[in-house]
Scaffold this active site. Structure first.
Site, PDB file in Angstrom:
ATOM      1  N   GLN A 153      -4.779  12.574   2.444  1.00  0.00           N
ATOM      2  CA  GLN A 153      -5.108  11.154   2.530  1.00  0.00           C
ATOM      3  C   GLN A 153      -5.452  10.761   3.966  1.00  0.00           C
ATOM      4  OE1 GLN A 153      -5.176   8.818  -0.171  1.00  0.00           O
ATOM      5  NE2 GLN A 153      -6.275   7.689   1.401  1.00  0.00           N
ATOM      6  N   CYS A 197      -3.619   3.760   0.639  1.00  0.00           N
ATOM      7  CA  CYS A 197      -4.081   4.988  -0.036  1.00  0.00           C
ATOM      8  C   CYS A 197      -4.386   4.760  -1.497  1.00  0.00           C
ATOM      9  CB  CYS A 197      -3.046   6.098   0.144  1.00  0.00           C
ATOM     10  SG  CYS A 197      -1.442   5.737  -0.606  1.00  0.00           S
TER      11      CYS A 197
HETATM   12  N1  NVA Z   1       3.658   7.053  -1.403  1.00  0.00           N
HETATM   13  C1  NVA Z   1       2.919   7.155  -2.640  1.00  0.00           C
HETATM   14  C2  NVA Z   1       1.535   7.620  -2.380  1.00  0.00           C
HETATM   15  C3  NVA Z   1       0.668   7.708  -3.622  1.00  0.00           C
HETATM   16  C4  NVA Z   1      -0.710   8.260  -3.343  1.00  0.00           C
HETATM   17  C5  NVA Z   1       3.647   8.095  -3.593  1.00  0.00           C
HETATM   18  O1  NVA Z   1       4.134   9.133  -3.124  1.00  0.00           O
HETATM   19  O2  NVA Z   1       3.736   7.781  -4.774  1.00  0.00           O
HETATM   20  N1   CP Z   2      -4.148   8.171  -2.883  1.00  0.00           N
HETATM   21  C1   CP Z   2      -3.908   9.115  -3.814  1.00  0.00           C
HETATM   22  O1   CP Z   2      -3.465  10.228  -3.527  1.00  0.00           O
HETATM   23  O2   CP Z   2      -4.221   8.732  -5.076  1.00  0.00           O
HETATM   24  P1   CP Z   2      -3.860   9.507  -6.418  1.00  0.00           P
HETATM   25  O3   CP Z   2      -2.362   9.440  -6.601  1.00  0.00           O
HETATM   26  O4   CP Z   2      -4.607   8.764  -7.484  1.00  0.00           O
HETATM   27  O5   CP Z   2      -4.312  10.936  -6.310  1.00  0.00           O
END
Ligand code: NVA
Ligand code: CP
Length: 299
Positions: free
Chosen positions: A132, A257
């Site tokens: 990311q 993200c």
């Molecule tokens: N911090 C979040 C990012 C998702 C792309 C997670 O780990 O769920």
């Molecule tokens: N930002 C990101 O990693 O998105 P996803 O969880 O959709 O892959």
């Protein structure tokens, strides 16, 4: 030759990361369907957690480069039935050219890499989300130029994204202001080596003061769903809203993200407003990871 892995931003040198960002911008701007450096190559993708962007960007990137990708879920493979990681890594890496994993435990990815004969990519763990950051850095470079010497404000959870921003502050040489509730700060072991780049604030407004980039993420990450209510309370004063954006530099960008929760970590007026870069940021997962795949596989 030992494979190079991408488990953390620290696995590449600062120069390699910068070159990768410029390569990603070049690939995006000069798309050539005849350029197929990964023709016949195969990427295996192991997902213990859900994904939209990561899965699609890796899969599309491989196809655009002439290769292909295989989606593997622990539910349908022997990984979910207790086959040792070491054995799985040896077997899978004997058949494919690169392996991407999205796992809960960070150790799963590092153990896998130790036993893999092909490059291993971290597609998100509870600790880090380095892919990311490639997209985020590409987006900043494209829209505002070099991030060296700039100030980034991280508002919210000291989670995998925050940890990756701390590593990025070291590698890309920017200042990182972090505003998190006291119980949700990033791990000290990640902060300590970046001590000269990172500063902590109690309020989002103070962290955002004159910042060039404001970033946040969900309050409850994947695997923390049962803490949602507790976290909504703990993070109630850590929303990125118009007031926070007004404290930043007038040219500041907003990034997230995704997926995002409007009305929780970010106000709709911010994420859907003129300073938001979240959709170019999401698209850049594709371009940045194509540059990464080329770097790791075509050595
Ligand atoms: N911090 C979040 C990012 C998702 C792309 C997670 O780990 O769920
Ligand atoms: N930002 C990101 O990693 O998105 P996803 O969880 O959709 O892959």
């Amino acid at each position: 030759m030992q494979p190079r892995h991408f488990i953390s931003l620290l696995d590449l040198s600062s120069q390699e990361l910068r070159d990768l960002i410029h390569r990603a911008i070049d690939l995006k701007n000069n798309r050539n369907p005849d350029f197929q450096p990964l023709k016949g190559k195969v990427l295996a993708m192991v997902f213990e957690k859900s994904s939209t962007r990561t899965r699609i960007s890796f899969e599309a990137g491989m196809v655009q480069f002439g290769g292909s990708a295989i989606f593997l879920s622990p539910r349908d493979t022997q990984l979910g039935r207790g086959e040792p990681l070491e054995d799985s890594a040896k077997v899978i890496s004997s058949m494919v050219d690169c392996i991407m994993l999205r796992t809960h435990a960070h150790d799963t990815v590092t153990t896998f890499a130790q036993h893999s004969r092909v490059p291993v990519i971290n597609g998100l763990t509870d600790l880090l989300h380095p892919c990311q950051l490639l997209a985020d850095m590409q987006t900043y470079f494209e829209l505002r130029g070099d991030i060296q010497g700039k100030t980034v404000a991280w508002i919210g959870d000291g989670n995998n994204m925050c940890h990756s921003y701390i590593n990025a502050a070291r590698q890309f040489d920017f200042k990182l202001n972090i505003a998190s509730p006291a119980d949700y700060r990033p791990l000290q072991s990640i902060v300590d080596p970046a001590a000269d780049r990172v500063a902590f604030f109690n309020s989002p407004i103070h962290a955002a003061h004159n910042a060039d980039l404001i970033v946040t993420d969900v309050w409850a990450s994947m695997g923390q769903e049962s803490e949602q209510k507790k976290r909504e309370f703990a993070f109630r004063d850590f929303q990125v809203n118009t007031e926070v954006m007004q404290a930043a530099h007038p040219d500041a960008l907003f990034m997230h993200c995704l997926p995002a929760h409007r009305g929780e970590e970010v106000e709709a007026a911010v994420i859907d407003g003129p300073q938001s870069a979240v959709f170019p940021e999401a698209e850049n997962r594709l371009h940045a990871q194509k540059a990464l795949l080329e770097f790791l596989i075509c050595r």
